[in-house]
Design an enzyme around this catalytic site. Structure first.
Site, PDB file in Angstrom:
ATOM      1  N   GLU A 108       0.835  -1.195   0.000  1.00 51.29           N
ATOM      2  CA  GLU A 108       0.000   0.000   0.000  1.00 51.29           C
ATOM      3  C   GLU A 108       0.873   1.249   0.000  1.00 51.29           C
ATOM      4  O   GLU A 108       1.963   1.261   0.570  1.00 51.29           O
ATOM      5  CB  GLU A 108      -0.920   0.005   1.223  1.00 51.29           C
ATOM      6  CG  GLU A 108      -2.034  -1.017   1.088  1.00 51.29           C
ATOM      7  CD  GLU A 108      -2.978  -1.031   2.269  1.00 51.29           C
ATOM      8  OE1 GLU A 108      -4.172  -1.234   2.048  1.00 51.29           O
ATOM      9  OE2 GLU A 108      -2.527  -0.849   3.409  1.00 51.29           O
ATOM     10  N   CYS A 128       6.341  -6.659   7.308  1.00 45.88           N
ATOM     11  CA  CYS A 128       7.417  -6.153   8.160  1.00 45.88           C
ATOM     12  C   CYS A 128       7.704  -7.181   9.249  1.00 45.88           C
ATOM     13  O   CYS A 128       6.796  -7.841   9.749  1.00 45.88           O
ATOM     14  CB  CYS A 128       7.008  -4.824   8.794  1.00 45.88           C
ATOM     15  SG  CYS A 128       8.324  -4.083   9.784  1.00 45.88           S
ATOM     16  N   CYS A 135       0.761  -1.605  15.101  1.00 46.63           N
ATOM     17  CA  CYS A 135       0.852  -1.477  13.647  1.00 46.63           C
ATOM     18  C   CYS A 135       0.266  -2.705  12.960  1.00 46.63           C
ATOM     19  O   CYS A 135       0.668  -3.844  13.245  1.00 46.63           O
ATOM     20  CB  CYS A 135       2.315  -1.295  13.261  1.00 46.63           C
ATOM     21  SG  CYS A 135       2.597  -1.335  11.495  1.00 46.63           S
ATOM     22  N   GLU A 183      10.104  -1.502   7.485  1.00 46.67           N
ATOM     23  CA  GLU A 183      11.090  -0.676   8.185  1.00 46.67           C
ATOM     24  C   GLU A 183      12.170  -0.312   7.161  1.00 46.67           C
ATOM     25  O   GLU A 183      12.954  -1.175   6.741  1.00 46.67           O
ATOM     26  CB  GLU A 183      11.664  -1.478   9.365  1.00 46.67           C
ATOM     27  CG  GLU A 183      12.962  -0.956   9.938  1.00 46.67           C
ATOM     28  CD  GLU A 183      12.916   0.499  10.390  1.00 46.67           C
ATOM     29  OE1 GLU A 183      12.058   0.853  11.208  1.00 46.67           O
ATOM     30  OE2 GLU A 183      13.754   1.287   9.894  1.00 46.67           O
ATOM     31  N   SER A 237      10.368   6.473  15.837  1.00 50.21           N
ATOM     32  CA  SER A 237       9.213   6.085  16.656  1.00 50.21           C
ATOM     33  C   SER A 237       9.713   5.776  18.058  1.00 50.21           C
ATOM     34  O   SER A 237      10.338   4.743  18.283  1.00 50.21           O
ATOM     35  CB  SER A 237       8.544   4.839  16.059  1.00 50.21           C
ATOM     36  OG  SER A 237       8.070   5.128  14.772  1.00 50.21           O
ATOM     37  N   LEU A 238       9.450   6.678  18.977  1.00 53.18           N
ATOM     38  CA  LEU A 238       9.964   6.506  20.340  1.00 53.18           C
ATOM     39  C   LEU A 238       8.890   5.877  21.229  1.00 53.18           C
ATOM     40  O   LEU A 238       9.096   4.847  21.842  1.00 53.18           O
ATOM     41  CB  LEU A 238      10.416   7.863  20.889  1.00 53.18           C
ATOM     42  CG  LEU A 238      11.188   7.835  22.200  1.00 53.18           C
ATOM     43  CD1 LEU A 238      12.437   6.980  22.097  1.00 53.18           C
ATOM     44  CD2 LEU A 238      11.571   9.256  22.630  1.00 53.18           C
ATOM     45  N   CYS A 356      -1.333   6.342  10.186  1.00 57.43           N
ATOM     46  CA  CYS A 356      -0.109   5.712  10.684  1.00 57.43           C
ATOM     47  C   CYS A 356      -0.440   4.378  11.334  1.00 57.43           C
ATOM     48  O   CYS A 356      -1.325   4.293  12.180  1.00 57.43           O
ATOM     49  CB  CYS A 356       0.562   6.610  11.723  1.00 57.43           C
ATOM     50  SG  CYS A 356       1.221   8.104  11.021  1.00 57.43           S
TER      51      CYS A 356
HETATM   52  S1  SF4 Z   1       5.556   0.386  12.770  1.00 57.54           S
HETATM   53 FE1  SF4 Z   1       6.995   0.208  11.060  1.00 57.54          FE
HETATM   54  S2  SF4 Z   1       8.603  -1.108  11.899  1.00 57.54           S
HETATM   55 FE2  SF4 Z   1       6.848  -1.394  13.238  1.00 57.54          FE
HETATM   56  S3  SF4 Z   1       5.770  -3.165  12.385  1.00 57.54           S
HETATM   57 FE3  SF4 Z   1       4.858  -1.327  11.473  1.00 57.54          FE
HETATM   58  S4  SF4 Z   1       5.930  -1.079   9.547  1.00 57.54           S
HETATM   59 FE4  SF4 Z   1       7.172  -2.434  10.812  1.00 57.54          FE
END
Ligand code: SF4
Length: 364
Positions: A108, A128, A135, A183, A237-238, A356
């Protein structure tokens, strides 16, 4: 023997599968043209048609000889991925496309249209491996890395869509964020090769400062990025200043000692004279207290930084809930009092699962 357009051996590749045009970098295209007996300026012309004029067929390249156009059509495709489905959220002018790649895998990508410039959110992997709890991509697992060509094509694809808009035919993608599936720093070489292509002054000519590499926080790779010449923007991403809480949210990335991550961010900020963006998804009762905010200030207070506070977007199966508006405001106040620039960002395209952490890469 050459024909009128300067070709040699016409027809010898007729039975071959079409090559992906986007797998050619500029020297490779020049080489291909030379092998066809063409002068070098033909490569410039083709490059310009594809990347600057956003055409999707060799036939449209009207300043090329007809025989060359035909020959290129026999050798290459300009559409290596097709749109399997597309959704648009009209209020936010956000479009999410599911692209089917040559091997039938799907990814996507998202286009956000804005008055001050259009932004494409790109994927770098099919799936990922990081498995972040907030996510949807991570919950679906890893399939494979994307090639530089597959990454670049996502921008080309959106430029073609924009070029068809009657109200702004000259519109193009002006900003890129690597915040789609995957990533990017785990597909480092391909991502950097794609970025080099995006910034090619004879092609898409993007400004590297308009390109944001977003990472879940891999110190070694951030240090590698710090050694690259292009001043890309870095978003990390913290999600928590606390090691244990961070690991709960990011089971794999959270194993990295936080101070190691912050040191790598410092090195990046120094090397490119850049402010680091820290992404912080606010999760009710997990990382959104004022005490958390104060710990965050202590952790990043000495860095040139901007914090994006993101009320958590819903993903199927997640136990986490978004923070309340009141908690969000209180958290932001703590940062503001400490003079840490921060913005509460509401993801665009939530209604079409384009926000996101919502990309899944499959047809629902
Ligand atoms: S936030 Fe980014 S690194 Fe984490 S699982 Fe999703 S796509 Fe992968």
């Amino acid at each position: 023997m050459s024909d009128q357009a300067g070709f040699t051996g016409a027809g010898e590749t007729m039975s071959r599968q079409l090559g992906d045009f986007f797998s050619l970098d500029r020297p490779a295209l020049e080489q291909a043209m030379a092998e066809m007996g063409q002068p070098r300026f033909r490569a410039d012309q083709v490059w310009g048609w594809v990347y600057r004029q956003s055409v999707d067929s060799f036939e449209a390249m009207t300043n090329l000889p007809a025989l060359l156009r035909r020959r290129l059509s026999e050798l290459y495709t300009l559409t290596p991925a097709t749109v399997a489905s597309s959704q648009t959220d009209e209020p936010s002018q956000t479009r999410k496309d599911l692209l089917r790649l040559a091997d039938s895998e799907t990814i996507e990508c998202v286009l956000m249209r804005e008055p001050h410039g259009h932004t494409a959110c790109l994927s770098t992997q099919v799936g990922c491996s990081m498995g972040c709890s907030i996510c949807a991509t991570g919950q679906a697992g890893f399939r494979r890395d994307l090639t530089p060509a597959e990454i670049v094509f996502q921008v080309v694809h959106f430029n073609r869509q924009l070029a068809r808009l009657p109200e702004e035919p000259r519109a193009r993608v002006g900003n890129v964020v690597f915040m789609g599936m995957g990533e990017p720093l785990l597909n480092y070489q391909a991502t950097m090769a794609a970025i080099a292509r995006l910034c090619d002054p004879y092609g898409l000519a993007m400004n590297p400062r308009n390109i944001t590499v977003s990472t879940v926080g891999l110190p070694e790779r951030i240090l590698a990025l710090a050694r690259e010449p292009l001043p890309l923007r870095l978003a990390v991403s913290l999600h928590s200043p606390d090691q244990e809480v961070r690991q709960r949210i990011l089971p794999k990335a959270g194993r990295v000692p936080i101070h190691e991550l912050i040191q790598a961010c410092e090195a990046y900020a120094d090397s490119h004279n850049q402010r680091i963006t820290f992404e912080y998804a606010l999760i009710r009762g997990v990382n959104d207290s004022e005490a958390d905010a104060r710990r965050l200030v202590r952790l990043i207070g000495s860095l040139p930084a901007h914090v994006n506070l993101i009320p958590l977007n819903p993903t199927p199966g997640s136990a986490f809930q978004p923070s309340t508006p009141r908690a969000t405001q209180a958290f932001q106040e703590v940062l503001k009092r400490s003079r840490i620039p921060c913005t509460v960002r509401h993801s665009r395209g939530i209604a079409i699962q384009a926000g996101c952490g919502q990309l899944r890469g499959c047809q629902l």
